[in-house]
Scaffold this active site. Structure first.
Site, PDB file in Angstrom:
ATOM      1  N   LYS A  89       0.841  -1.205   0.000  1.00 34.27           N
ATOM      2  CA  LYS A  89       0.000   0.000   0.000  1.00 34.27           C
ATOM      3  C   LYS A  89       0.874   1.252   0.000  1.00 34.27           C
ATOM      4  O   LYS A  89       0.602   2.216  -0.717  1.00 34.27           O
ATOM      5  CB  LYS A  89      -0.916   0.015   1.237  1.00 34.27           C
ATOM      6  CG  LYS A  89      -2.111  -0.885   1.113  1.00 34.27           C
ATOM      7  CD  LYS A  89      -3.015  -0.677   2.331  1.00 34.27           C
ATOM      8  CE  LYS A  89      -4.250  -1.547   2.248  1.00 34.27           C
ATOM      9  NZ  LYS A  89      -5.016  -1.542   3.507  1.00 34.27           N
ATOM     10  N   TYR A 143       8.073  -5.625  -1.551  1.00 32.19           N
ATOM     11  CA  TYR A 143       8.959  -4.466  -1.714  1.00 32.19           C
ATOM     12  C   TYR A 143       9.398  -4.313  -3.167  1.00 32.19           C
ATOM     13  O   TYR A 143       9.221  -3.258  -3.774  1.00 32.19           O
ATOM     14  CB  TYR A 143      10.169  -4.647  -0.801  1.00 32.19           C
ATOM     15  CG  TYR A 143      11.132  -3.475  -0.767  1.00 32.19           C
ATOM     16  CD1 TYR A 143      10.798  -2.280  -0.122  1.00 32.19           C
ATOM     17  CD2 TYR A 143      12.390  -3.578  -1.337  1.00 32.19           C
ATOM     18  CE1 TYR A 143      11.692  -1.224  -0.068  1.00 32.19           C
ATOM     19  CE2 TYR A 143      13.292  -2.529  -1.289  1.00 32.19           C
ATOM     20  CZ  TYR A 143      12.940  -1.352  -0.647  1.00 32.19           C
ATOM     21  OH  TYR A 143      13.844  -0.302  -0.590  1.00 32.19           O
ATOM     22  N   LYS A 147       8.004  -1.405  -5.499  1.00 29.68           N
ATOM     23  CA  LYS A 147       8.905  -0.367  -6.025  1.00 29.68           C
ATOM     24  C   LYS A 147       8.880  -0.354  -7.552  1.00 29.68           C
ATOM     25  O   LYS A 147       8.999   0.705  -8.166  1.00 29.68           O
ATOM     26  CB  LYS A 147      10.324  -0.607  -5.507  1.00 29.68           C
ATOM     27  CG  LYS A 147      10.498  -0.290  -4.021  1.00 29.68           C
ATOM     28  CD  LYS A 147      10.533   1.219  -3.809  1.00 29.68           C
ATOM     29  CE  LYS A 147      10.818   1.580  -2.356  1.00 29.68           C
ATOM     30  NZ  LYS A 147      10.960   3.029  -2.166  1.00 29.68           N
ATOM     31  N   GLN A 160       1.288  10.740 -19.152  1.00 36.43           N
ATOM     32  CA  GLN A 160      -0.124  11.084 -19.306  1.00 36.43           C
ATOM     33  C   GLN A 160      -0.466  12.486 -18.792  1.00 36.43           C
ATOM     34  O   GLN A 160      -1.312  13.162 -19.368  1.00 36.43           O
ATOM     35  CB  GLN A 160      -0.969  10.039 -18.572  1.00 36.43           C
ATOM     36  CG  GLN A 160      -2.431  10.062 -18.947  1.00 36.43           C
ATOM     37  CD  GLN A 160      -3.175   8.888 -18.316  1.00 36.43           C
ATOM     38  OE1 GLN A 160      -2.604   7.820 -18.093  1.00 36.43           O
ATOM     39  NE2 GLN A 160      -4.439   9.096 -18.014  1.00 36.43           N
ATOM     40  N   ARG A 184      19.381  -4.351   9.025  1.00 38.00           N
ATOM     41  CA  ARG A 184      20.218  -4.416   7.831  1.00 38.00           C
ATOM     42  C   ARG A 184      21.655  -4.733   8.204  1.00 38.00           C
ATOM     43  O   ARG A 184      22.052  -4.662   9.367  1.00 38.00           O
ATOM     44  CB  ARG A 184      20.088  -3.099   7.041  1.00 38.00           C
ATOM     45  CG  ARG A 184      18.768  -3.052   6.327  1.00 38.00           C
ATOM     46  CD  ARG A 184      18.602  -1.806   5.497  1.00 38.00           C
ATOM     47  NE  ARG A 184      18.041  -0.701   6.258  1.00 38.00           N
ATOM     48  CZ  ARG A 184      17.675   0.465   5.723  1.00 38.00           C
ATOM     49  NH1 ARG A 184      17.843   0.671   4.434  1.00 38.00           N
ATOM     50  NH2 ARG A 184      17.157   1.427   6.465  1.00 38.00           N
TER      51      ARG A 184
HETATM   52  P1  NAD Z   1      13.891   4.021   6.729  1.00 38.05           P
HETATM   53  O1  NAD Z   1      13.060   2.867   7.073  1.00 38.05           O
HETATM   54  O2  NAD Z   1      14.874   4.522   7.727  1.00 38.05           O
HETATM   55  O3  NAD Z   1      12.992   5.266   6.297  1.00 38.05           O
HETATM   56  C1  NAD Z   1      11.711   5.151   5.735  1.00 38.05           C
HETATM   57  C2  NAD Z   1      10.825   6.237   6.353  1.00 38.05           C
HETATM   58  O4  NAD Z   1       9.523   6.181   5.752  1.00 38.05           O
HETATM   59  C3  NAD Z   1      10.626   6.043   7.852  1.00 38.05           C
HETATM   60  O5  NAD Z   1      10.775   7.270   8.530  1.00 38.05           O
HETATM   61  C4  NAD Z   1       9.184   5.534   7.962  1.00 38.05           C
HETATM   62  O6  NAD Z   1       8.589   5.829   9.189  1.00 38.05           O
HETATM   63  C5  NAD Z   1       8.545   6.251   6.787  1.00 38.05           C
HETATM   64  N1  NAD Z   1       7.335   5.586   6.291  1.00 38.05           N
HETATM   65  C6  NAD Z   1       7.157   4.262   6.001  1.00 38.05           C
HETATM   66  N2  NAD Z   1       5.906   4.054   5.567  1.00 38.05           N
HETATM   67  C7  NAD Z   1       5.279   5.257   5.544  1.00 38.05           C
HETATM   68  C8  NAD Z   1       3.955   5.689   5.211  1.00 38.05           C
HETATM   69  N3  NAD Z   1       3.029   4.818   4.782  1.00 38.05           N
HETATM   70  N4  NAD Z   1       3.655   7.006   5.335  1.00 38.05           N
HETATM   71  C9  NAD Z   1       4.578   7.890   5.783  1.00 38.05           C
HETATM   72  N5  NAD Z   1       5.844   7.537   6.130  1.00 38.05           N
HETATM   73  C10 NAD Z   1       6.188   6.233   6.016  1.00 38.05           C
HETATM   74  O7  NAD Z   1      14.642   3.652   5.361  1.00 38.05           O
HETATM   75  P2  NAD Z   1      15.728   4.422   4.492  1.00 38.05           P
HETATM   76  O8  NAD Z   1      16.909   3.561   4.364  1.00 38.05           O
HETATM   77  O9  NAD Z   1      15.894   5.814   4.995  1.00 38.05           O
HETATM   78  O10 NAD Z   1      14.998   4.426   3.074  1.00 38.05           O
HETATM   79  C11 NAD Z   1      14.392   5.598   2.535  1.00 38.05           C
HETATM   80  C12 NAD Z   1      13.910   5.302   1.117  1.00 38.05           C
HETATM   81  O11 NAD Z   1      15.028   4.929   0.300  1.00 38.05           O
HETATM   82  C13 NAD Z   1      12.909   4.148   1.017  1.00 38.05           C
HETATM   83  O12 NAD Z   1      11.909   4.475   0.075  1.00 38.05           O
HETATM   84  C14 NAD Z   1      13.741   2.992   0.517  1.00 38.05           C
HETATM   85  O13 NAD Z   1      12.975   2.073  -0.230  1.00 38.05           O
HETATM   86  C15 NAD Z   1      14.780   3.693  -0.337  1.00 38.05           C
HETATM   87  N6  NAD Z   1      16.007   2.885  -0.419  1.00 38.05           N
HETATM   88  C16 NAD Z   1      16.906   2.867   0.603  1.00 38.05           C
HETATM   89  C17 NAD Z   1      18.034   2.068   0.512  1.00 38.05           C
HETATM   90  C18 NAD Z   1      19.084   2.020   1.599  1.00 38.05           C
HETATM   91  O14 NAD Z   1      20.031   1.247   1.462  1.00 38.05           O
HETATM   92  N7  NAD Z   1      19.017   2.811   2.645  1.00 38.05           N
HETATM   93  C19 NAD Z   1      18.249   1.277  -0.625  1.00 38.05           C
HETATM   94  C20 NAD Z   1      17.282   1.300  -1.635  1.00 38.05           C
HETATM   95  C21 NAD Z   1      16.177   2.126  -1.530  1.00 38.05           C
HETATM   96  N1  UDP Z   2      22.926  -9.999   6.157  1.00 37.57           N
HETATM   97  C1  UDP Z   2      23.650 -10.848   6.978  1.00 37.57           C
HETATM   98  N2  UDP Z   2      23.509 -10.677   8.325  1.00 37.57           N
HETATM   99  C2  UDP Z   2      22.707  -9.747   8.890  1.00 37.57           C
HETATM  100  C3  UDP Z   2      21.964  -8.876   8.028  1.00 37.57           C
HETATM  101  C4  UDP Z   2      22.096  -9.058   6.654  1.00 37.57           C
HETATM  102  O1  UDP Z   2      24.396 -11.709   6.515  1.00 37.57           O
HETATM  103  O2  UDP Z   2      22.646  -9.669  10.119  1.00 37.57           O
HETATM  104  C5  UDP Z   2      23.086 -10.149   4.698  1.00 37.57           C
HETATM  105  C6  UDP Z   2      21.782 -10.371   3.927  1.00 37.57           C
HETATM  106  O3  UDP Z   2      21.487 -11.765   3.876  1.00 37.57           O
HETATM  107  C7  UDP Z   2      22.110  -9.779   2.573  1.00 37.57           C
HETATM  108  C8  UDP Z   2      23.099  -8.660   2.895  1.00 37.57           C
HETATM  109  O4  UDP Z   2      23.596  -8.934   4.203  1.00 37.57           O
HETATM  110  O5  UDP Z   2      22.758 -10.727   1.761  1.00 37.57           O
HETATM  111  C9  UDP Z   2      22.451  -7.285   2.882  1.00 37.57           C
HETATM  112  O6  UDP Z   2      21.299  -7.354   3.671  1.00 37.57           O
HETATM  113  P1  UDP Z   2      20.433  -6.067   4.021  1.00 37.57           P
HETATM  114  O7  UDP Z   2      19.260  -6.523   4.825  1.00 37.57           O
HETATM  115  O8  UDP Z   2      21.303  -5.017   4.618  1.00 37.57           O
HETATM  116  O9  UDP Z   2      19.974  -5.466   2.613  1.00 37.57           O
HETATM  117  P2  UDP Z   2      19.424  -6.114   1.252  1.00 37.57           P
HETATM  118  O10 UDP Z   2      19.358  -7.605   1.351  1.00 37.57           O
HETATM  119  O11 UDP Z   2      18.084  -5.520   1.071  1.00 37.57           O
HETATM  120  O12 UDP Z   2      20.416  -5.685   0.231  1.00 37.57           O
END
Ligand code: NAD
Ligand code: UDP
Length: 328
Positions: A89, A143, A147, A160, A184
Site C-alpha cells: 500500500k 517491496y 517499487k 499522461q 540491515r
Molecule cells: P527508513 O526505514 O529509515 O525510512 C523510511 C521512512 O519512511 C521512515 O521514517 C518511515 O517511518 C517512513 N514511512 C514508512 N511508511 C510510511 C507511510 N506509509 N507514510 C509515511 N511515512 C512512512 O529507510 P531508508 O533507508 O531511509 O529508506 C528511505 C527510502 O530509500 C525508502 O523508500 C527505501 O525504499 C529507499 N532505499 C533505501 C536504501 C538504503 O540502502 N538505505 C536502498 C534502496 C532504496
Molecule cells: N545480512 C547478513 N547478516 C545480517 C543482516 C544481513 O548476513 O545480520 C546479509 C543479507 O542476507 C544480505 C546482505 O547482508 O545478503 C544485505 O542485507 P540487508 O538486509 O542489509 O539489505 P538487502 O538484502 O536488502 O540488500
C-alpha cells in the site's frame, strides 16, 4: 524560499536529506508516520524552516510545494516483510498520492526506487537499461514489485499528465541514524560487534553488496532533483563490491571486537550479487561516491558507540517494535 516536501523524512536517509535541504535554504515539510523513523532523527531542525507532519502517505496529502522527495517506505527486509500488505500500500498507493500532489501543484518529484527492482540479477554490474529478474511472489516481492510499480506510476504520470517525475535506484546505503534494530547488514554487524555478540552471517557470506555512505547518496539525490531535464532512471550507489564476510571482517577490525561469526540460514530470494554501474550518474550528474567505506563505517561505529549506554532497554527501539507489531 523553496518549499520542499520530504516523505519518510524522519527515517534514516530522509533525516539526512531534510538536514541538507534546510542548510541549503529550503523550507522543508517532513511527512512521516514513524513506522520505522522517529521524530528524534529530525529534532535538531528548528521550526522556522522545518515542519514535521505525522501522516500516513497511503492517505492523500496536500500542501503547496515546489519539490517533492518521496522516500516513505520501510527499506529493511525485516520491516517490509513484517506487514507485506502495508508495504505494498505504501509503495503503490503512497507513490500514487505523491504523484497526484505533484500533478496538482506542478512540483517536480523524485521517487526513491531501489536496486531491488533488478531482483536476482543476470547482468553484473547492473545498468539502468537492465529490466531485472525479480520474483513476483516471493518474500521480497511486496517491496520489489511495489517499487517496480512505483516506477511504472512515475512514468505513467509523466507521460499522461506531464508530471516531472524522476526515478533514482538507490543501492545499499548506510550511516548514522540507521535504527539499531533496523536489521540491515551494517547496523546489525556494528551493534553486534560493539556488544561483543556474535555477528550473524546469513548463508555462507559470499553474497555481495556495494555500500554507499549516506552523504554521498544525499548529494546524488539533490543533483538529480536540480538537473534541468529528466535523464530517466538513474542508479546511485558505490560500485565498490564486498562480500558479506568482508563487511563482517571490516567491522570487526574497526571496532577491535572479538565477536565470533554465527552462520544462519540464507533468507529466500536474497540476491547473490549487487553492484551498480554508475556510468550514467557520472556522465549526467557528474556524481560519484567520495567517502571510502572504511571512513563511512568508522563514522557509523562512532554514532552507535555514542548511543551504547542507552541502547539496552532503549525506549526508542521498543516503541518502533510496538509500532511495527501493531502494523502502525
Ligand atoms: P527508513 O526505514 O529509515 O525510512 C523510511 C521512512 O519512511 C521512515 O521514517 C518511515 O517511518 C517512513 N514511512 C514508512 N511508511 C510510511 C507511510 N506509509 N507514510 C509515511 N511515512 C512512512 O529507510 P531508508 O533507508 O531511509 O529508506 C528511505 C527510502 O530509500 C525508502 O523508500 C527505501 O525504499 C529507499 N532505499 C533505501 C536504501 C538504503 O540502502 N538505505 C536502498 C534502496 C532504496
Ligand atoms: N545480512 C547478513 N547478516 C545480517 C543482516 C544481513 O548476513 O545480520 C546479509 C543479507 O542476507 C544480505 C546482505 O547482508 O545478503 C544485505 O542485507 P540487508 O538486509 O542489509 O539489505 P538487502 O538484502 O536488502 O540488500
Amino acid at each position: 524560499m523553496r518549499r520542499t516536501l520530504v516523505t519518510g523524512g524522519a527515517g534514516f536517509l530522509g533525516s539526512h536529506l531534510c538536514t541538507r535541504l534546510v542548510e541549503e535554504g529550503h523550507h522543508v515539510i517532513c511527512l512521516d508516520n514513524f513506522f520505522t523513523g522517529h521524530p528524534e532523527n529530525v529534532a535538531h531542525l528548528g521550526p522556522t524552516s522545518f515542519d514535521l507532519v505525522r501522516h500516513d502517505i497511503v492517505e492523500a496529502y496536500y500542501a503547496e510545494v515546489d519539490e517533492i522527495y518521496h522516500l516513505a517506505c520501510p527499506a529493511s527486509p525485516q520491516h517490509y516483510q513484517r506487514n507485506p500488505v502495508r508495504t505494498l500500500k505504501t509503495a503503490v498507493l503512497g507513490t500514487m498520492n505523491v504523484l497526484e500532489l505533484a500533478q496538482q501543484t506542478g512540483a517536480r518529484i523524485l521517487i526513491t526506487s531501489t536496486s531491488e527492482i533488478y531482483g536476482e540479477p543476470e547482468i553484473h554490474p547492473q545498468r539502468e537499461d537492465y529490466w531485472g529478474h525479480a520474483n513476483p511472489i516471493g518474500k521480497r516481492s511486496c517491496y520489489d514489485e511495489g517499487k517496480r510499480c512505483g516506477e511504472a506510476l512515475a512514468i505513467a504520470y509523466a507521460q499522461q499528465h506531464g508530471v516531472d517525475a524522476r526515478i533514482v535506484r538507490v543501492f545499499n546505503t548506510y550511516g548514522p541514524r540507521m535504527h539499531e534494530e533496523d536489521g540491515r547488514v551494517v547496523s546489525n554487524f556494528i551493534n553486534q560487534a560493539l556488544r561483543e555478540q556474535p555477528l550473524t552471517i546469513y548463508g555462507n557470506g559470499s553474497q555481495t553488496r556495494s555500500l554507499c555512505y549516506q552523504s554521498d547518496l544525499i548529494a546524488g539525490l539533490i543533483s538529480m532533483m536540480q538537473l534541468a531535464a529528466d535523464p530517466g532512471p538513474i542508479n546511485l550507489g558505490n560500485p565498490e563490491e564486498m562480500s558479506v564476510l568482508e563487511i563482517a571482517e571490516l567491522v570487526l577490525a574497526l571496532t577491535r571486537s572479538q565477536s565470533p561469526l554465527e552462520y544462519r540460514a540464507l533468507p529466500s530470494d536474497d540476491p547473490s550479487r549487487r553492484r551498480p554501474d554508475i556510468t550514467k550518474a557520472r556522465m549526467t550528474l557528474g556524481w560519484e561516491p567520495k567517502v571510502p567505506v572504511t571512513l563511512g563505517i568508522r563514522e557509523t561505529i562512532e554514532y552507535y558507540r555514542s548511543r551504547l549506554p542507552s541502547v539496552r532497554g532503549n525506549g526508542h527501539a521498543q516503541r518502533v517494535r510496538v509500532a511495527v507489531d501493531q502494523g502502525a
